[in-house]
Write an enzyme that holds these catalytic residues in place. Structure first.
Site, PDB file in Angstrom:
ATOM      1  N   HIS A   8       0.852  -1.206   0.000  1.00  0.00           N
ATOM      2  CA  HIS A   8       0.000   0.000   0.000  1.00  0.00           C
ATOM      3  C   HIS A   8       0.883   1.250   0.000  1.00  0.00           C
ATOM      4  O   HIS A   8       1.414   1.637   1.042  1.00  0.00           O
ATOM      5  CB  HIS A   8      -0.897  -0.001   1.250  1.00  0.00           C
ATOM      6  CG  HIS A   8      -1.907   1.099   1.270  1.00  0.00           C
ATOM      7  ND1 HIS A   8      -3.223   0.895   1.607  1.00  0.00           N
ATOM      8  CD2 HIS A   8      -1.809   2.434   1.025  1.00  0.00           C
ATOM      9  CE1 HIS A   8      -3.883   2.038   1.557  1.00  0.00           C
ATOM     10  NE2 HIS A   8      -3.035   2.998   1.212  1.00  0.00           N
ATOM     11  N   LYS A  66      -9.509  -0.551  -5.649  1.00  0.00           N
ATOM     12  CA  LYS A  66      -9.584   0.085  -4.332  1.00  0.00           C
ATOM     13  C   LYS A  66     -10.929   0.747  -4.121  1.00  0.00           C
ATOM     14  O   LYS A  66     -11.407   1.509  -4.955  1.00  0.00           O
ATOM     15  CB  LYS A  66      -8.468   1.137  -4.256  1.00  0.00           C
ATOM     16  CG  LYS A  66      -8.428   1.934  -2.969  1.00  0.00           C
ATOM     17  CD  LYS A  66      -7.689   1.220  -1.861  1.00  0.00           C
ATOM     18  CE  LYS A  66      -7.870   1.906  -0.521  1.00  0.00           C
ATOM     19  NZ  LYS A  66      -6.811   2.817  -0.178  1.00  0.00           N
ATOM     20  N   HIS A 106     -10.607   1.058   1.881  1.00  0.00           N
ATOM     21  CA  HIS A 106     -10.378   2.077   2.909  1.00  0.00           C
ATOM     22  C   HIS A 106     -11.614   1.983   3.806  1.00  0.00           C
ATOM     23  O   HIS A 106     -12.682   2.463   3.445  1.00  0.00           O
ATOM     24  CB  HIS A 106     -10.254   3.468   2.290  1.00  0.00           C
ATOM     25  CG  HIS A 106      -9.964   4.517   3.317  1.00  0.00           C
ATOM     26  ND1 HIS A 106      -8.765   5.182   3.393  1.00  0.00           N
ATOM     27  CD2 HIS A 106     -10.711   4.981   4.357  1.00  0.00           C
ATOM     28  CE1 HIS A 106      -8.794   6.025   4.425  1.00  0.00           C
ATOM     29  NE2 HIS A 106      -9.970   5.924   5.021  1.00  0.00           N
ATOM     30  N   HIS A 161       1.398   5.376  -1.827  1.00  0.00           N
ATOM     31  CA  HIS A 161       0.966   6.483  -2.696  1.00  0.00           C
ATOM     32  C   HIS A 161       2.208   7.104  -3.329  1.00  0.00           C
ATOM     33  O   HIS A 161       2.996   7.761  -2.640  1.00  0.00           O
ATOM     34  CB  HIS A 161       0.225   7.545  -1.874  1.00  0.00           C
ATOM     35  CG  HIS A 161      -1.012   7.016  -1.230  1.00  0.00           C
ATOM     36  ND1 HIS A 161      -2.253   7.106  -1.819  1.00  0.00           N
ATOM     37  CD2 HIS A 161      -1.202   6.344  -0.069  1.00  0.00           C
ATOM     38  CE1 HIS A 161      -3.155   6.531  -1.034  1.00  0.00           C
ATOM     39  NE2 HIS A 161      -2.547   6.054   0.038  1.00  0.00           N
ATOM     40  N   HIS A 205      -4.816  -0.604   6.086  1.00  0.00           N
ATOM     41  CA  HIS A 205      -4.370   0.221   7.227  1.00  0.00           C
ATOM     42  C   HIS A 205      -5.322   0.173   8.418  1.00  0.00           C
ATOM     43  O   HIS A 205      -5.901   1.176   8.801  1.00  0.00           O
ATOM     44  CB  HIS A 205      -4.106   1.670   6.791  1.00  0.00           C
ATOM     45  CG  HIS A 205      -5.102   2.294   5.848  1.00  0.00           C
ATOM     46  ND1 HIS A 205      -6.447   2.274   6.066  1.00  0.00           N
ATOM     47  CD2 HIS A 205      -4.928   2.956   4.680  1.00  0.00           C
ATOM     48  CE1 HIS A 205      -7.063   2.903   5.077  1.00  0.00           C
ATOM     49  NE2 HIS A 205      -6.157   3.320   4.216  1.00  0.00           N
ATOM     50  N   ASP A 254       1.334   2.560   3.597  1.00  0.00           N
ATOM     51  CA  ASP A 254       0.490   3.733   3.319  1.00  0.00           C
ATOM     52  C   ASP A 254       1.338   5.006   3.252  1.00  0.00           C
ATOM     53  O   ASP A 254       0.883   6.086   3.626  1.00  0.00           O
ATOM     54  CB  ASP A 254      -0.630   3.879   4.355  1.00  0.00           C
ATOM     55  CG  ASP A 254      -1.748   4.803   3.888  1.00  0.00           C
ATOM     56  OD1 ASP A 254      -1.800   5.139   2.688  1.00  0.00           O
ATOM     57  OD2 ASP A 254      -2.564   5.201   4.731  1.00  0.00           O
TER      58      ASP A 254
END
Ligand code: NCD
Ligand code: ZN
Length: 344
Positions: free
Chosen positions: A13, A98, A135, A15, A173, A246
């Protein structure tokens, strides 16, 4: 112990963002992870196969010397996603999609309004072996921000799992006892990622003695009792929990702001931070499973053949990372000392 060699890890995970930031973010992850799941919350979001493949190419171009780095892509589910999009995209390099509830976090305004309307899409995902990454927070302003994960389990996650028992779900997460219990109680098709910040910190690290914007992420840090439960479950070695940092960069001015952005840029120390936690827990022998085995096993991918060595050698996380044009990012754990260093 002064040295620890484990199978090369992956980050499930991350970004990376886009454009000129890729040179920074991709190098920071590829320095120690062989694969990474690239989150699709760009503007506009990555919703179709062609966009995912083009984004993957940009990430690969930015990987430079790390020529064996393998970014794995995700589609961003929206109210417009059709089963056809899933069928077209599902593959080894786009293994997942996602689900962001609309308004839950950074760049999630185009996300899903009604989760139930996506059921035909979930059906296609189960059929084509695509994983659902969630999420897991309800964005409802009526629900207290500390209760949004718990509510999501009852309102959405449990019903999705019951309706699609063959769909593999990663509860991303996770931050609460309730999430740990849900994952432990459900069958083999449900797993979870856990970030370094949720293992290392609780909400006192965000709010006590002054607001610390660099510890602010979504889902927000919870009470110590939840932190302790996450620590306990990773030290148990359960294969249902694996590494997903994350890592989520935001420029310094956007974090140190009257309305600061959510996200911790942990890539500079992701593996080292986890090593710190596992050592504190007396469970350093469980790091390899968490970082290098449980993730690929759940995704149905092979384990990495290479290995990586961590050495005991104190170093300090930089206070700031300079970008072009005078911009900067404050990394997670900035200015603090770490005990383990990745040997290059
Ligand atoms: C992420 C981001 O910045 O893109 N932020 C965060 O706090 N984790 C989005 C997300 O994963 O929620
Ligand atoms: Zn994220």
């Amino acid at each position: 112990m002064d040295q620890l060699t484990i199978k090369a890890p992956d980050d499930w995970h991350v970004h990376f963002r886009d454009g000129d930031l890729l040179a920074e973010t991709v190098a920071a992850t590829a320095r120690c992870f062989k694969r990474a799941i690239a989150m699709p919350n760009l503007r506009p979001p990555i919703t179709k196969q062609a966009q995912a493949l083009a984004y993957r190419k940009r990430i690969l171009d930015a990987a430079g010397e790390h020529s064996d780095f393998n970014p794995l892509m995700t589609l961003y589910l929206t109210d417009e996603t059709q089963p056809e999009h899933i069928k077209q995209a599902a593959s080894k390099i786009i293994p997942a999609a996602k689900l962001y509830p609309a308004g839950a976090t950074t760049n999630s305004e185009s996300a899903v309004g009604s989760i139930e309307k996506l059921f035909p899409v979930f059906e296609a995902m189960a059929e084509h072996g695509m994983l659902l990454l969630v999420h897991g927070e309800v964005p409802d302003p009526e629900v207290d921000v500390f209760d949004r994960e718990k509510e999501f389990i009852d309102q959405h996650l449990a019903p999705i799992h019951v309706s699609f028992p063959n769909l593999k779900i990663v509860f991303e997460h996770i931050t609460t006892c309730e999430a740990v219990d849900f994952v432990l109680q459900t069958g083999d098709n449900v797993a979870a990622t856990i970030t370094p910040q949720h293992l290392m910190m609780n909400r006192n690290d965000l709010l006590a003695g002054g607001i610390r914007p660099h510890n602010y992420c979504m889902p927000v840090l919870k009470r110590r009792r939840h932190q302790n439960r996450l620590r306990e479950v990773v030290s148990s070695g359960s294969p249902k929990f694996f590494l997903g940092s994350d890592s989520a960069p935001h420029e310094q001015h956007a974090k140190e702001n009257a309305c600061g952005c959510a996200g911790c840029y942990s890539a500079w120390g992701a593996l080292e931070l986890y090593a710190e936690v596992f050592e504190e827990l007396g469970a350093i022998d469980k790091l390899e499973g968490f970082a290098s085995i449980h993730g690929p096993s759940f995704y149905g991918l092979s384990l990495n053949r290479e290995s990586i060595t961590l050495v005991r050698d104190f170093w300090t996380m930089p206070k700031s990372i300079a970008l072009a044009d005078g911009r900067s990012i404050v990394p997670f754990y900035a200015g603090q000392r770490l005990r383990w260093r990745v040997e290059i």
